[in-house]
Design a protein around this motif. Sequence first.
Motif, PDB file in Angstrom:
ATOM      1  N   UNK A  30       0.844  -1.202   0.000  1.00 55.72           N
ATOM      2  CA  UNK A  30       0.000   0.000   0.000  1.00 55.72           C
ATOM      3  C   UNK A  30       0.879   1.251   0.000  1.00 55.72           C
ATOM      4  N   UNK A  31       1.602   1.515  -1.121  1.00 55.79           N
ATOM      5  CA  UNK A  31       2.550   2.645  -1.128  1.00 55.79           C
ATOM      6  C   UNK A  31       1.895   3.996  -0.907  1.00 55.79           C
TER       7      UNK A  31
ATOM      8  N   UNK B 208      10.713   5.625  -3.126  1.00 56.98           N
ATOM      9  CA  UNK B 208      10.162   4.340  -3.564  1.00 56.98           C
ATOM     10  C   UNK B 208       8.631   4.362  -3.520  1.00 56.98           C
ATOM     11  N   UNK B 209       8.075   4.926  -2.435  1.00 54.16           N
ATOM     12  CA  UNK B 209       6.625   4.982  -2.288  1.00 54.16           C
ATOM     13  C   UNK B 209       5.998   5.862  -3.366  1.00 54.16           C
TER      14      UNK B 209
ATOM     15  N   UNK C 135      22.047   9.248  -6.149  1.00 46.51           N
ATOM     16  CA  UNK C 135      21.303   7.992  -6.192  1.00 46.51           C
ATOM     17  C   UNK C 135      19.810   8.246  -6.360  1.00 46.51           C
ATOM     18  N   UNK C 136      19.277   9.227  -5.622  1.00 42.68           N
ATOM     19  CA  UNK C 136      17.854   9.547  -5.727  1.00 42.68           C
ATOM     20  C   UNK C 136      17.511  10.056  -7.120  1.00 42.68           C
ATOM     21  N   UNK C 137      18.396  10.855  -7.689  1.00 42.76           N
ATOM     22  CA  UNK C 137      18.147  11.398  -9.029  1.00 42.76           C
ATOM     23  C   UNK C 137      18.096  10.274 -10.065  1.00 42.76           C
TER      24      UNK C 137
ATOM     25  N   UNK D 268      13.232   5.077 -12.613  1.00 45.08           N
ATOM     26  CA  UNK D 268      12.215   4.289 -11.929  1.00 45.08           C
ATOM     27  C   UNK D 268      12.789   3.042 -11.291  1.00 45.08           C
ATOM     28  N   UNK D 269      14.093   3.060 -11.038  1.00 50.05           N
ATOM     29  CA  UNK D 269      14.801   1.878 -10.534  1.00 50.05           C
ATOM     30  C   UNK D 269      14.653   1.767  -9.022  1.00 50.05           C
ATOM     31  N   UNK D 270      13.897   0.758  -8.599  1.00 52.70           N
ATOM     32  CA  UNK D 270      13.784   0.485  -7.169  1.00 52.70           C
ATOM     33  C   UNK D 270      14.427  -0.850  -6.834  1.00 52.70           C
TER      34      UNK D 270
END
Length: 717
Positions: free
Chosen positions: A57-58, A84-85, A114-116, A122-124
């Motif tokens: 449930x993101x 990620x959510x 890393x966040x960018x 869309x890499x999780x």
Amino acid sequence: MAQVSPQIKTHFAEAQQAQASGRYDVAKALYTKILRLNERLPEVHFHLGRLEMQRGAPKKAIKPLRRALELKPTEPMVWRLLLDALIASGDSSGADTLVRAAQSAPLPPQTARELAIKARTGNRSGEAQLGGADPVAFQQAVQLFESGQHAEAAQAAEALHHRHPAVAPILAVLGAARAALGEIDAAEFAYREAIARDDSYAEAHLQLGQILYVRGNYESATAPLERAYELTPDNPLVARFLGLTLLQRDRYAMALPLLEKAAKALPDDASLTFGHARALQTLGRHDEARTLVAPLVDAPDAPPSHLCLMGEILSSLEEQDAARAQFDRALATRPGFGPAISGLAWIAQQQGKFDLSAEYFTQASADGTIDGRLARAYASGRKMLADDPLLPGIQAAYDEGTELPGSRADLTFALAKAAEDQGKTAEAFEKISLANALLNERFPIRSRMVRDLYQRGTTTWNAALTPVAPQDGPRMVFVTGMPRSGTTLVEQIISSHSTVTGGGEIGLLSRALGDRQRLAMAEERSVSPSQLQAAAGEVAEQATALASGAPVLTDKAILTSSNAGFVPLVCPGSRLIVVRRDPRDNCLSMFKNRFRDGTHRYTTDLEELAHNYLAHLEGLAFWRKHTPDAFLEVRYEDLIADPEAGARALVDYAGLEWEDACLRFYENTRTVKTLSAFQVRQPIYSSSVGAWRKFEKELAPLIDILRKGGALEEWEA
């Protein structure tokens, strides 16, 4: 969680345990309760968000994660999980906004990059990037490794690393090649370097965790494997190694859901199946463990460790002949195999065949395979005088200084028993204290455990609750009290009746109420009538399966007394017997005996033991006031002083007709799986009454706390 109340720490620990074992409703309720007490705890908001992510449930995870970020903007884990959510929720605008905020936030530059990348791709999955490295050259190094050319792969990866020192996947390939070549230190260094370059690279965390696991550094392996699981929760290898690592650390409840997840993807992994079954067996789910192990032991070349696990499972299921057959198979495969001899000795001892158990002990000693568990079992079944033939072997095993803390503690308890039997009081107490200190290191004390159990029972009960409709199934007779208070003796007397099946420490009531009470406590209410009905159904179903057709089943679970007021509600017509003993004798017996790993941890420290004993008395006083007809209190000393009168009173209270066999309880052939297996095979004796006097000086701190708490008033009158 620094600078928070003990109450919040307890709730947080319970919530994390519930979350780890997949009991998300209980965990969420506990986190919510904590936030009502103190809303400014970023860890709680973070784990609440993580819980929602685990539940798939993101969108529900976003709000608590944003609050965690407000409270702790410097924590990279919160940024990562929130992103990620947002990605999982399809909120690309929110993800872009978060990434822009990260550029000016007090974060390491690596985290912002890393966040960018994660937002852009869309890499999780935790996959690292190659940067400017030549992908063809990288793949060539990978192919060399996969084809078994490990030295060539190491050389190729080393060359790439010199040109691109900041690329984590290159370091990971280098680490894998070094590990394959047996250069474990170099491999570990390479993986740590990879993580330093890119903390989001799950493969490096997994490989480092594997290296540490294989080396036996289970505590060190946990953190990288947990990080790998955070990054790639759907990777079965990550779940496998994290579950097996937690299993090695005796975290069975936390390991089980991970092992279950891994087993679905890796059904042919025998080591995983074995670990999964071990967790189930330790947590009392014997039938499920048996189903898993059965295919492993069907093979003619089954390893002795698998055969012994099946033996333990079958013994737990009261199939002693079949259990012995498995232990015998293990010995045929590997003569002198310690766990097999130990298993056979335990079965003999639990069935009262002490001469036979001594033969197994002697065999183990002759083969040089005495381990701590075996030594402690031997010591508990006899007086160990100076000329005992096995004492030198036990002493030698102790002197060798095994590094296994559980075995070391067991050997120390065995030598303490020998010293006490020989009248060496000071030496005995010194070794008892040392053994408990070893257990304390392995299983740290959870403060005031007994108080918490009674609090759970008393705060979720109320006088307006009414009994459920009677259930089909055997009538229950619950026997309870503090450990070592005489509960085994009382159960043995009652279970010697022809209409009774002795269940032992099965804990049906506490298991059925457990999560329902935790949820009720978190929501600050009592257990509901529907919850009582559901609990009653569970108790009746399990009791029917265990009673083997008998109309009455005993349940000797320690501290069922914490739920005394629930007994007539959940099990109408049942009986509850609470056994009490001189607190000084009772506490001494707890302190000098070894309980199952991780249980009754408060018994390893005298002061903590005294406070828990007082909590037991306070809880009993509550139930005595509010539900005086719910239970019968029996004094162990009274039963010892007049066995026949005491036995007749017990049988009468249990609603049974008198049978002389109840006075010859020591002839009962049922398996006894407690520390009292030897004692209950003997006619009643009084030598344990007043045993505390031998150790009065050493027990002074405990006695002082008990006296100040009023626990000794009726015993010193």
